[in-house]
Design an enzyme around this catalytic site. Structure first.
Site, short mmCIF file in Angstrom:
data_model
loop_
_atom_site.label_atom_id
_atom_site.label_comp_id
_atom_site.label_asym_id
_atom_site.label_seq_id
_atom_site.Cartn_x
_atom_site.Cartn_y
_atom_site.Cartn_z
N GLU A 71 0.85 -1.45 -0.07
CA GLU A 71 -0.02 -0.03 0.06
C GLU A 71 0.86 1.34 0.11
O GLU A 71 0.24 2.43 0.34
CB GLU A 71 -1.03 0.05 1.33
CG GLU A 71 -1.83 -0.83 1.38
CD GLU A 71 -2.98 -0.81 0.29
OE1 GLU A 71 -2.93 -0.05 -0.66
OE2 GLU A 71 -4.02 -1.54 0.45
N HIS A 89 -3.22 2.83 8.07
CA HIS A 89 -4.33 2.05 7.52
C HIS A 89 -4.65 0.66 8.24
O HIS A 89 -3.55 0.01 8.50
CB HIS A 89 -3.77 1.95 5.84
CG HIS A 89 -4.44 0.58 5.35
ND1 HIS A 89 -5.98 0.64 5.48
CD2 HIS A 89 -4.09 -0.38 4.64
CE1 HIS A 89 -6.48 -0.42 4.89
NE2 HIS A 89 -5.44 -1.21 4.42
#
Length: 213
Positions: A71, A89
């Site tokens: 990510e 996240h």
């Protein structure tokens, strides 16, 4: 505490609080053009500083033997579009429930203002792609948090501590909303009610001191 040490500390806390499971979730913290990020495929509660790679803002690996989180493009897109210095996240339970059922999290509590008000749900895209990065960047515009459809949540902050606390608040707000739905229809605060909260915070009451005898 170094950037890499911060990732270890808050990665451990994310696992302890149940905000991630297994090797899911990722964190990053920025210092100038250097971004320390959690590695791909590693459990966040088992990190050591040397495991955490460092990339530049163009995504080139500067330090570390392990590959950065998949990510990382999303993190870098957020940094490019905002003044954030940290990104968190997670795949927290209630955040993911809302992200799979709603297009936004409405302000059911005035603390939603700390995240920018209504929390938007970014459109779904495959993890690690430029499309997801663009969707998250759009959902975060002017906000401290966003949800990712059928995925999880992402928060930003001026420090990793601030971004992590925003994650905790996001999960709490999602839990309040989901549990509220099990009882009835949650009341949503109006723009006027939220504006009154802002006004109150800018002009808090002053309490007089008791006169000396």
């Amino acid at each position: 505490m170094s950037l890499r040490e911060q990732l270890c500390e808050y990665g451990r806390r994310a696992v302890e609080l149940g905000l991630v499971i297994g090797t899911s979730g990722n964190l990053s913290v920025r210092d100038g053009d250097r971004v320390a990020v959690t590695p791909s495929g590693a459990a966040l509660d088992r990190l050591t500083p040397e495991m955490c790679p460092v990339v530049d803002t163009d995504g080139y690996l500067l330090e570390g033997e392990l590959q950065p989180s998949s990510e990382t493009p999303m993190h870098l897109a957020v940094y490019a579009a905002t003044g954030a210095q940290a990104v968190v996240h997670t795949h927290s339970v209630f955040g993911t429930v809302v992200a799979t059922t709603m297009t936004e999290l409405p302000p059911v509590h005035y603390n939603a203002l700390l995240l920018g008000g209504v929390v938007k749900v970014a459109e779904y895209a495959t993890y690690g792609t430029a499309e997801l990065a663009a969707n998250v960047r759009a959902a975060l515009a002017g906000k401290q948090a966003a949800l990712m459809a059928n995925h999880g949540g992402v928060t930003v902050g001026a420090t990793l501590e601030q971004a992590f606390e925003a994650t905790r608040l996001l999960e709490w707000l999602c839990e309040v909303y989901v549990r509220g739905l099990s009882v009835g229809k949650p009341a949503i605060l109006t723009d006027e009610q939220l504006a009154a909260v802002v006004e109150r915070s800018l002009n808090p009451p002053e309490f007089p001191r008791r006169p000396s005898p």
